[in-house]
Structures are given as C-alpha cells and as structure tokens.
Design a protein around this motif. Sequence first.
Motif, mmCIF file in Angstrom:
data_model
loop_
_atom_site.group_PDB
_atom_site.id
_atom_site.type_symbol
_atom_site.label_atom_id
_atom_site.label_comp_id
_atom_site.label_asym_id
_atom_site.label_seq_id
_atom_site.Cartn_x
_atom_site.Cartn_y
_atom_site.Cartn_z
ATOM 1 N N ILE A 75 0.873 -1.174 0.000
ATOM 2 C CA ILE A 75 0.000 0.000 0.000
ATOM 3 C C ILE A 75 0.909 1.222 0.000
ATOM 4 O O ILE A 75 1.845 1.324 0.788
ATOM 5 C CB ILE A 75 -0.975 -0.024 1.203
ATOM 6 C CG1 ILE A 75 -2.002 1.089 1.098
ATOM 7 C CG2 ILE A 75 -0.253 0.015 2.505
ATOM 8 C CD1 ILE A 75 -3.149 0.960 2.084
ATOM 9 N N SER A 76 0.652 2.130 -0.920
ATOM 10 C CA SER A 76 1.514 3.309 -1.028
ATOM 11 C C SER A 76 0.957 4.463 -0.192
ATOM 12 O O SER A 76 -0.229 4.527 0.097
ATOM 13 C CB SER A 76 1.658 3.730 -2.491
ATOM 14 O OG SER A 76 0.408 4.045 -3.043
ATOM 15 N N LYS A 77 1.846 5.338 0.192
ATOM 16 C CA LYS A 77 1.470 6.523 0.960
ATOM 17 C C LYS A 77 1.073 7.637 0.006
ATOM 18 O O LYS A 77 1.608 7.697 -1.090
ATOM 19 C CB LYS A 77 2.648 7.001 1.811
ATOM 20 C CG LYS A 77 3.063 6.060 2.888
ATOM 21 C CD LYS A 77 4.233 6.680 3.629
ATOM 22 C CE LYS A 77 4.921 5.705 4.524
ATOM 23 N NZ LYS A 77 6.086 6.296 5.169
ATOM 24 N N PRO A 78 0.216 8.510 0.393
ATOM 25 C CA PRO A 78 -0.606 8.457 1.608
ATOM 26 C C PRO A 78 -1.741 7.446 1.432
ATOM 27 O O PRO A 78 -2.188 7.193 0.322
ATOM 28 C CB PRO A 78 -1.145 9.876 1.734
ATOM 29 C CG PRO A 78 -1.221 10.368 0.335
ATOM 30 C CD PRO A 78 -0.064 9.703 -0.398
ATOM 31 N N ARG B 132 -7.206 -4.256 4.372
ATOM 32 C CA ARG B 132 -6.115 -5.121 3.907
ATOM 33 C C ARG B 132 -5.592 -6.023 5.014
ATOM 34 O O ARG B 132 -5.284 -7.189 4.787
ATOM 35 C CB ARG B 132 -4.990 -4.283 3.322
ATOM 36 C CG ARG B 132 -5.383 -3.686 1.983
ATOM 37 C CD ARG B 132 -4.266 -2.834 1.453
ATOM 38 N NE ARG B 132 -4.644 -2.137 0.248
ATOM 39 C CZ ARG B 132 -3.937 -2.189 -0.872
ATOM 40 N NH1 ARG B 132 -2.829 -2.896 -0.931
ATOM 41 N NH2 ARG B 132 -4.325 -1.531 -1.933
ATOM 42 N N ILE B 133 -5.495 -5.503 6.225
ATOM 43 C CA ILE B 133 -5.050 -6.321 7.358
ATOM 44 C C ILE B 133 -6.061 -7.427 7.631
ATOM 45 O O ILE B 133 -5.695 -8.593 7.844
ATOM 46 C CB ILE B 133 -4.815 -5.454 8.607
ATOM 47 C CG1 ILE B 133 -3.587 -4.572 8.397
ATOM 48 C CG2 ILE B 133 -4.656 -6.330 9.859
ATOM 49 C CD1 ILE B 133 -3.387 -3.523 9.467
ATOM 50 N N ARG C 182 -7.646 -13.184 7.362
ATOM 51 C CA ARG C 182 -8.544 -14.233 6.873
ATOM 52 C C ARG C 182 -7.778 -15.256 6.045
ATOM 53 O O ARG C 182 -7.983 -16.459 6.187
ATOM 54 C CB ARG C 182 -9.678 -13.632 6.052
ATOM 55 C CG ARG C 182 -10.827 -13.075 6.870
ATOM 56 C CD ARG C 182 -12.040 -12.786 5.996
ATOM 57 N NE ARG C 182 -11.740 -11.901 4.878
ATOM 58 C CZ ARG C 182 -11.718 -10.571 4.939
ATOM 59 N NH1 ARG C 182 -11.967 -9.963 6.087
ATOM 60 N NH2 ARG C 182 -11.450 -9.854 3.877
ATOM 61 N N ARG C 183 -6.891 -14.787 5.167
ATOM 62 C CA ARG C 183 -6.132 -15.700 4.296
ATOM 63 C C ARG C 183 -5.180 -16.593 5.082
ATOM 64 O O ARG C 183 -4.874 -17.698 4.655
ATOM 65 C CB ARG C 183 -5.334 -14.915 3.258
ATOM 66 C CG ARG C 183 -6.180 -14.341 2.154
ATOM 67 C CD ARG C 183 -5.323 -13.888 0.976
ATOM 68 N NE ARG C 183 -4.264 -12.966 1.328
ATOM 69 C CZ ARG C 183 -4.389 -11.638 1.384
ATOM 70 N NH1 ARG C 183 -5.546 -11.078 1.127
ATOM 71 N NH2 ARG C 183 -3.348 -10.881 1.691
#
Length: 59
Positions: free
Chosen positions: A7-10, A19-20, A25-26
């Motif tokens: 994931i890129s900033k900002p 995403r976490i 889950r995966r």
Amino acid sequence: METDDYISKPFHIEELKVRIEALLRRTGAFVNESLLKCGTLKINIKTRELLINNKKVNL
C-alpha cells in the motif's frame, strides 16, 4: 520473507484496516470488532486480555 501486499502513501486508515483483515482471513486468523485470533493466541481488544491456549497471560 515474502511480500503479500503493498500500500503506497498516503493511504486511508480504512484501506489499511481492510487489507489487514483480508490478510488475517487468508492466513487462518480471525478478527472482529473486539477479538483477534490466530491459532491458540487470542487478544480481546475491549478487555485488553491476552490468552494463549485459553489461559490468561499477565502482561
């Protein structure tokens, strides 16, 4: 170590949270509003308790 996601900033905090949760889950972990679980490890966010094999760990 292998990269699973990037994931890129900002970034928006909600995007990071999504995403976490997908990663957890995966990997067979479980997450909801107050509980994080991975294998025998459980963290209760609301009560601030850590359990391993259903035994409370004092921090």
